[in-house]
Scaffold this motif. Structure first.
Motif, PDB file in Angstrom:
ATOM      1  N   UNK B  43       4.502   5.949   1.951  1.00 29.94           N
ATOM      2  CA  UNK B  43       3.573   4.857   2.302  1.00 29.94           C
ATOM      3  C   UNK B  43       2.119   5.305   2.267  1.00 29.94           C
ATOM      4  N   UNK B  69       7.169   0.323  -9.926  1.00 28.00           N
ATOM      5  CA  UNK B  69       6.863   0.577  -8.517  1.00 28.00           C
ATOM      6  C   UNK B  69       6.823   2.046  -8.186  1.00 28.00           C
ATOM      7  N   UNK B  70       6.929   2.354  -6.923  1.00 29.06           N
ATOM      8  CA  UNK B  70       6.932   3.743  -6.474  1.00 29.06           C
ATOM      9  C   UNK B  70       7.913   3.896  -5.329  1.00 29.06           C
ATOM     10  N   UNK B  73       6.749   4.534  -1.903  1.00 29.51           N
ATOM     11  CA  UNK B  73       6.045   3.400  -1.285  1.00 29.51           C
ATOM     12  C   UNK B  73       4.536   3.674  -1.273  1.00 29.51           C
ATOM     13  N   UNK B  74       3.788   2.606  -1.082  1.00 29.86           N
ATOM     14  CA  UNK B  74       2.341   2.759  -1.128  1.00 29.86           C
ATOM     15  C   UNK B  74       1.694   1.778  -0.164  1.00 29.86           C
TER      16      UNK B  74
END
Lengths: 327, 327, 327, 327
Positions: B43, B69-70, B73-74
């Motif tokens: 994140x 996406x990742x 999370x980001x």
């Protein structure tokens, strides 16, 4: 400068590539923008020899930007390799009152263009259209990015089934004597190894890599084989590996001609659009016997002789990257 | 040179972009290749602040190369903008015994990275991951090519229905304050016009262009509007045009967040792979407070301060091309 | 009715198919919805034999809906064909306290499931997962629609280059002994002819069709060859045609395993979702030794013995349509 | 039976749908196969009124099978709603010596076809071409499968960014008063909930579902909103949810017209091919004032009046499935 170019012929020649239509469209629209009449020559040089030539208009190139292949058709002309053939071609060139010729194709087509231009003192400009990316004078050829995506998408699909069955797949991709498609689709597709013409790999080295992958519990994977590699075709390489690594469940897929088709990617369309315009502008500014390319995102005109003789080398960097990522 | 980098943290921050996963994978695999332990910070900077950190292994990054996406999370971290937030982050950085940080994101994320690096004398390297392509120090950012293809594919589809109904569509694409996606998807999608932040177009000029297209019997077409353009959003531009050109059947589509997702293209995967490896190698060789990018197909390390302050300008060339092709 | 099913095992077996993951996800989520514990059996029946079994939760099936292949892995188990193998499997079935088994696969897998269910009086239900669509008891098998689209997209690409070069391509598609993929990809891809196992075509009839096409100026085209057709593989058919129609420039592409992979289509995902839920609900309502399928858009439970013995026939209608359209 | 149908007109009308071109191609080729002359009527009924009519040949429909939209163009004709308009249309119908008309479109187009057929005693047959799937008399309309895939692919992409940011997205899909696209793209896209016109959902029920998802740690997700749903458009539903569930980071995407375009799927091409042939064969066998559809994979002719008056209901089954899968 007052351009003396009033009528341009455009043709596609040699193996087709996605984006050739986009390039023709750009040539046509640029001509019309500059008040130049433009003529489509059909089926490559044969169309010049056989007077298979029609004027093109804005509407002639509607709806072709997104289409693979070339609506002008293409061929490898044996007759154009002869003096007689080229003389017939020049007769029609004069008959249609053309001032210059735009040739979209690869090195074989450019060789012909160069000779034709020298023999009859005719302005000729080449646009690099080939999936193989094997032309100096441009960072990328038209169709290369699309072919890399087509091959990699196929590898993505093959990886699904490879993973599910813990199999090892040998996937043969196109590229003639160059490994550009192989390298990019291998890195992009997460292959465990790739075999390309530019790299002196041995079967032993390949087997060593695969053994290491197996030790790392990579039970399934994909090896990309460039069609022009020295170890043989995908079936031959697979057989050689199978002898040593019998515990792998090995399969082979030869992607084949589907790599030549398909709607071009954004990058290929933009590249084709820019080169098509630049070809017309180059002719207007007196360029001839050059190939128009894109080097470091700038338009560059390279003498055709130089473009086809210089070998465009695949960088060693990609091998290093691929090796690091394949652990 | 004996590297002192033994443990690296990697995070994704800010707006996500296709290929971020490929970049994380490359960082992880390059670390393991060089015997460096690597830790995923989840994140974005919030994960550093909250110790949301886990060690990553080769298998941690299986099957993510092809995913948009990742998986780390980001987020955009408000707390990291404060001194207190960054101090907490540094506590965890020390607690996990990290030697360096790799930040994958855009300019906001890099600004934070730069400050963090300066405040605590910590090696930090940035990898440009944003669909907007608005970072100096690299020709292309990770995700840009995919976003250009996503936007252009949507335009291809919209053109189908535009043509069938002879309608005029205003299609709004992303790009923040930069027109890179707009220009490429407009040329690639065969749009009749585009409105981008970098170009001082007026509604009058746009209307003039459309009138000309109508005169050329282009009854249907697509105008690409960059989200950051000065003439307003796509609805506002469409309304202004409708007032003048009431005879057009005008529709608007805002492509929105679908441009941020999707399986990355080959180009974005290869770019992410190369930059991910180069980030780790850069840290090993003592680079810090730099962004790793690709300039003219070569790896380049640019001081972060320079990368985020320098404006990357869209070339005038593309406007010229687009204008010529839109006849 | 109070169900006695408290713990269910689920496995994928035989050749993989896109949508298997979606089916597993639906089984898992339906189990949890009905307060049933669910266990993934890995690598098909081998996982039952080797106790390669893990409990699955909602989060276990996150992010798999869109992925091709099967994360449970799959295999063709030789050991399960033996009484000893099935006894070991039953030992683990009891050891894990399972009440029922869901088998996702094709006819080979169902044969095993049927025997296992009979030998040990164990509730078993089959879900048809195979790209071949060769199972009675369901209009469509999971993976078939995706494979038809993959094959047809490849044919679209091949047609681009076929048209540009005026070539004739023989494209071999999968389907084992059934022509379903061939028929749909041929009609969908606009092929001039198709050769399928169900149709007693001769080389002469094929040549006649091609001669007619040539007379109609169809200089380029695609012939789809089903892998199980009686005239031989694509290379053999192409050779036979080449002898007679030497004026065609003939090429062959064998699509191969890429047809087994890829993100499933909407139809396959919805079908897999419905069948997965219906399998769990069937077990709860006492169904066993049945395959759950979709007939006329309604869930239908067919005795496994019947599903695998009944031949699902390709309709003659499609041949008629293909013939009419190929003029 | 000796058919008296010697000349057929074909038109596309109303909103366009992917596969309309494939249907026109099938009509044209079936006509030629049966020695019937076939005429394309351009821009829907307006083309009949304005004599915008041209004969079509095999080559007229080359290269259109894979193209979205309709090369015959389409429109909603106001004039055809008037007696005067239809009389002009009939004048041209006679002038071009047509014996029958094939209308590809939706219910509005069929209403006009029915009246025209009754007023002038002209054989007319309808082919269901609409992405909305809202026509009785056929299990699927042409374009529906493609639209479901386009919407679901967009949802796949949006889910990538939703997951990366742990956001909640409201995605509005098309379908007019029917929820078919919504249901299929929601199940296929793994949405947590869907709001469709056929279902009396309240905002409270939706919020309850979302709260439950949040409790299950589904921090990110997608809700599909059908454009015709009673709770308002996607923005309104999102706002209502945001008031109650402020802790979600909520975004909205309206997919819009891109759902109408794109190359048709294999299923839509095969459906269009079969219906196009069946329309011509129906006319030859004396059918009129009917819509040709596919029911349980068999060709079925339904009186137009019945097809447009009967409401095609979305089954309750899909809601049940979606609810079970959304846990």
């Amino acid at each position: 400068m007052a351009s003396t170019i009033k009528r341009i012929g455009v043709l596609t020649s040699g193996g087709d590539a996605p984006g050739m239509n986009a390039a023709v469209r750009a040539v046509v629209r640029a001509c019309i923008y500059y008040d130049i009449e433009v003529f489509g020559v059909y089926k490559g040089y044969d169309g010049l020899i056989n007077a298979n030539i029609k004027q093109l208009y804005v509407r002639s190139v509607s709806n072709i930007l997104s289409r693979g292949g070339t609506f002008l058709l293409t061929a490898r002309s044996e007759e154009f390799r002869t003096k007689e053939g080229r003389e017939k071609a020049y007769e029609n060139f004069k008959k249609f009152d053309l001032d210059a010729l735009v040739v979209i194709g690869g090195d074989g087509s450019f060789t012909g263009a160069n000779i034709f231009s020298q023999e009859f003192d005719v302005p000729v400009i080449g646009i690099p259209g080939t999936i193989d990316n094997d032309l100096a004078g441009t960072d990328f050829t038209i169709g290369f990015d699309t072919a890399c995506n087509t091959a990699r998408e196929a590898i993505d699909k093959i990886r699904d089934t490879a993973s599910s069955h813990e199999r090892l797949f040998f996937v043969e991709v196109m590229g003639r004597d160059a490994g550009f498609i192989a390298v990019n689709s291998a890195i992009g597709g997460g292959a465990v190894a790739m075999v390309v013409p530019e790299h002196n790999w041995t079967i032993d080295a390949l087997i060593k890599r695969l053994r290491k992958g197996a030790a790392n519990k990579k039970a399934s994977n994909v090896v990309v084989i460039a069609e022009g590699c020295q170890l043989g075709n995908a079936y031959e390489v697979a057989d050689a590996v199978k002898k040593e690594l019998g515990y792998f469940d090995i399969r082979v897929t030869v992607l084949g001609h589907l790599q030549r088709g398909g709607s071009p990617t954004t990058m290929d369309r933009v590249l084709a659009s820019r080169l098509g315009v630049a070809a017309v502008e180059g002719l207007r500014h007196g360029e001839s016997k050059v190939m128009v390319g894109m080097i470091n995102n700038e338009i560059a005109y390279t003498p055709i002789g130089q473009a086809i003789k210089t070998e465009k080398r695949l960088g060693a960097e990609e091998f290093r990257i691929a090796k690091i990522l394949s652990i």
